[in-house]
Design an enzyme around this catalytic site. Structure first.
Site, PDB file in Angstrom:
ATOM      1  N   LYS A 107      -6.736   6.263 110.762  1.00  9.10           N
ATOM      2  CA  LYS A 107      -5.324   6.051 110.447  1.00  9.10           C
ATOM      3  C   LYS A 107      -4.472   6.985 111.303  1.00  9.10           C
ATOM      4  O   LYS A 107      -4.661   8.204 111.289  1.00  9.10           O
ATOM      5  CB  LYS A 107      -5.084   6.323 108.958  1.00  9.10           C
ATOM      6  CG  LYS A 107      -3.661   6.151 108.476  1.00  9.10           C
ATOM      7  CD  LYS A 107      -3.611   6.405 106.962  1.00  9.10           C
ATOM      8  CE  LYS A 107      -2.215   6.257 106.408  1.00  9.10           C
ATOM      9  NZ  LYS A 107      -2.179   6.466 104.937  1.00  9.10           N
ATOM     10  N   ASP A 153       2.286   5.680  94.457  1.00 13.14           N
ATOM     11  CA  ASP A 153       2.534   4.386  95.091  1.00 13.14           C
ATOM     12  C   ASP A 153       1.440   3.390  94.711  1.00 13.14           C
ATOM     13  O   ASP A 153       0.911   2.670  95.557  1.00 13.14           O
ATOM     14  CB  ASP A 153       2.615   4.539  96.615  1.00 13.14           C
ATOM     15  CG  ASP A 153       3.249   3.323  97.296  1.00 13.14           C
ATOM     16  OD1 ASP A 153       3.900   2.520  96.592  1.00 13.14           O
ATOM     17  OD2 ASP A 153       3.083   3.174  98.514  1.00 13.14           O
ATOM     18  N   ASP A 195      -4.461   4.723 100.390  1.00 11.68           N
ATOM     19  CA  ASP A 195      -3.121   5.176 100.773  1.00 11.68           C
ATOM     20  C   ASP A 195      -2.563   6.239  99.840  1.00 11.68           C
ATOM     21  O   ASP A 195      -1.728   5.985  98.978  1.00 11.68           O
ATOM     22  CB  ASP A 195      -2.149   3.997 100.860  1.00 11.68           C
ATOM     23  CG  ASP A 195      -0.919   4.364 101.698  1.00 11.68           C
ATOM     24  OD1 ASP A 195      -0.757   5.559 102.030  1.00 11.68           O
ATOM     25  OD2 ASP A 195      -0.140   3.460 102.028  1.00 11.68           O
TER      26      ASP A 195
END
Length: 494
Positions: free
Chosen positions: A47, A153, A171
């Site tokens: 990432k 999130d 994430d």
């Protein structure tokens, strides 16, 4: 070549360790690539922090530089959190660094599909499949909350179901450690999270707690059970107001035959006030009787992947939060093959209490943790030595920073191990509740802590002087921590 000009591409060798093969997707803050680890050939996900997103390019130079500083800090924090979280439902960190000025994180590659895609393809879900997804996600969330970390999130796009049916939270880019000394990065006006899955306190830009994740998870669970979110995502006007003020219809309205206890659980998860929501441990406790187990049949209609498979056919390392550390061997530690020896356990408690008094819990406190279930099973709930073992284990965990595990033990003492209403029992109960509140403070549950501190003050006023002094000493310590927390900025930080 610097961060403004370097663009990851197939064939690039990152830090001599990861050869990029193909792009897996790009968002507003990051670009994820599939890569081959060199040497070894293991496939990983890499990432990269995006430096060229549309949102960044629209900013003035000084604003862009400031925003990049914040994003880099979040990126470093995400790497640190992944390195600290150890659970099969959370992606493992393999490495992190900077390549030609661009920060990167290398982690486990999760193949399969996002929960968003899974729900779009399988609607409605069989109840067993919905519970299996919820249980696995909640177990991973419990691991994060024990650290303690709030994800901030949670949404179907940030949950993966791999090819074998294992549910994985992904994430942690805006996840936040729930510590008073956690670094803060974002100013007022920066609401973090995803529209439609935000808790009321996120919409109001208040400080997040572990119960913030519970609300977001409740929105996902509602959709798992009913095939739709609690409030329509397409309604541009009024969605925020609904999350702030309107109670959703019970999921049983859409899911006929839903057990009443699950209906009640979900409505409490979606409570507007955080303190009215259950902790993740209670969520798991309520769902336990409904989770698929070994030998259960595959649910119909079938889904691919099948999220019930890891629960129906668990591997050797079952999908559960991190196990407690092994009890170190010691001459005074009772063996598993024999009944517990009272004198040996008393000596162990004395050693642990000495460690705790010094502020440095060590082997003895660790061995007590390994004995909590056993002493309760062999000696019952009324023997004072059982309570002493549990408190020593809880105090050791609290001082070691494992506030989630400590809170569970303190709660167990309060619920089951203190009997009677005499002055000594009332004082001990007050102290245990203050220690539990001290753990809850780390999770940001300020109203719960305020109530505990006030109640302890009233209790102390009715106790004999020596017991009152004991309770007051602990109460003042927790109150000082609470005051420091209340004095900190109350707005949501990154």
């Amino acid at each position: 070549m610097d961060a403004d000009t370097y663009k990851p591409g197939a064939g690039d060798l990152i830090d001599g360790c990861y050869e990029l093969t193909d792009s897996l997707g790009k968002g507003g803050m990051a670009h994820v690539w599939r890569a081959r680890e060199v040497p070894g050939g293991r496939e990983v996900a890499v990432k990269f922090l995006s430096h060229d997103s549309e949102a960044l390019n629209c900013l003035a130079p000084h604003e862009r530089a400031a925003e990049l500083t914040v994003r880099k800090a979040r990126f470093r924090r995400e790497a640190g959190l992944l390195g600290a979280l150890d659970h099969p439902g959370i992606t493992e960190l393999y490495g992190s660094g900077s390549h030609q000025g661009v920060p990167y994180i290398a982690m486990r590659l999760v193949t399969g599909m996002s929960l968003r895609t899974f729900l779009d393809e399988h609607n409605p879900l069989p109840l067993a499949a919905a519970i299996a997804v919820a249980v696995q996600a909640a177990e991973a969330l419990a691991c994060a909350h024990t650290l303690p970390v709030v994800h901030r999130d949670l949404k179907p796009a940030n949950i993966m179901i791999d090819d074998g049916g294992t549910v994985v939270l992904i994430d942690f880019g805006i996840a936040k450690p729930l510590r008073a000394d956690a670094t803060r990065h974002t100013a007022h006006g920066s609401t973090l999270g995803t529209r439609g899955y935000l808790a009321p306190e996120q919409l109001l830009e208040l400080e997040p707690t572990a119960r913030t994740d519970i609300y977001c998870f409740g929105c996902i669970f509602y959709e798992l059970l009913t095939g739709k979110p609690p409030f329509p995502l397409g309604a541009e006007s009024g969605l925020t107001d609904k999350h702030l003020h309107e109670a959703p219809l019970p999921p049983s309205v859409y899911a006929a035959g839903l057990p009443e206890v699950i209906d009640d659980l979900l409505m409490r998860m979606l409570a507007k006030k955080p303190e009215r929501r259950p902790a993740v441990d209670e969520v798991l406790e309520v769902l336990a009787p409904f989770r698929p187990g070994p030998g259960d049949p595959e649910p119909r209609p079938r889904t691919r992947p099948d999220p019930t498979a890891p629960l129906r056919r668990p591997p050797d390392s079952a999908l559960h939060p991190r196990p407690a550390p092994a009890v170190p061997p010691a001459a005074s530690a009772p063996g598993e093959e024999e009944w517990l020896d009272t004198r040996a356990v008393e000596q162990l408690c004395t050693q642990a209490e000495s460690e705790i008094t010094s502020g440095e819990p060590g082997d003895a406190a660790g061995r007590l943790r390994g004995l909590t279930a056993r002493v309760r099973k062999e000696w019952g709930e009324r023997r004072p030595l059982v309570r002493r073992v549990w408190q020593g284990a809880a105090d050791g965990l609290r001082l070691a920073g494992d506030f989630g595990s400590a809170a569970r033990l303190y709660q167990g003492i309060d619920d089951d191990l203190i009997h009677g209403e005499g002055p000594a029992e009332r004082a001990e109960r007050a102290v245990i509740r203050l220690r539990l509140a001290e753990c809850r403070l780390v999770f940001g549950e300020l109203e719960t802590v305020i109530t505990a501190v006030d109640t302890a003050g009233h209790t102390a006023a009715g106790l004999p002087p020596e017991l009152a002094a004991w309770v007051e000493t602990v109460r003042r310590g927790v109150d000082a921590q609470l005051t420091a927390r209340l004095a900190a900025p109350g707005r949501m930080e990154a």
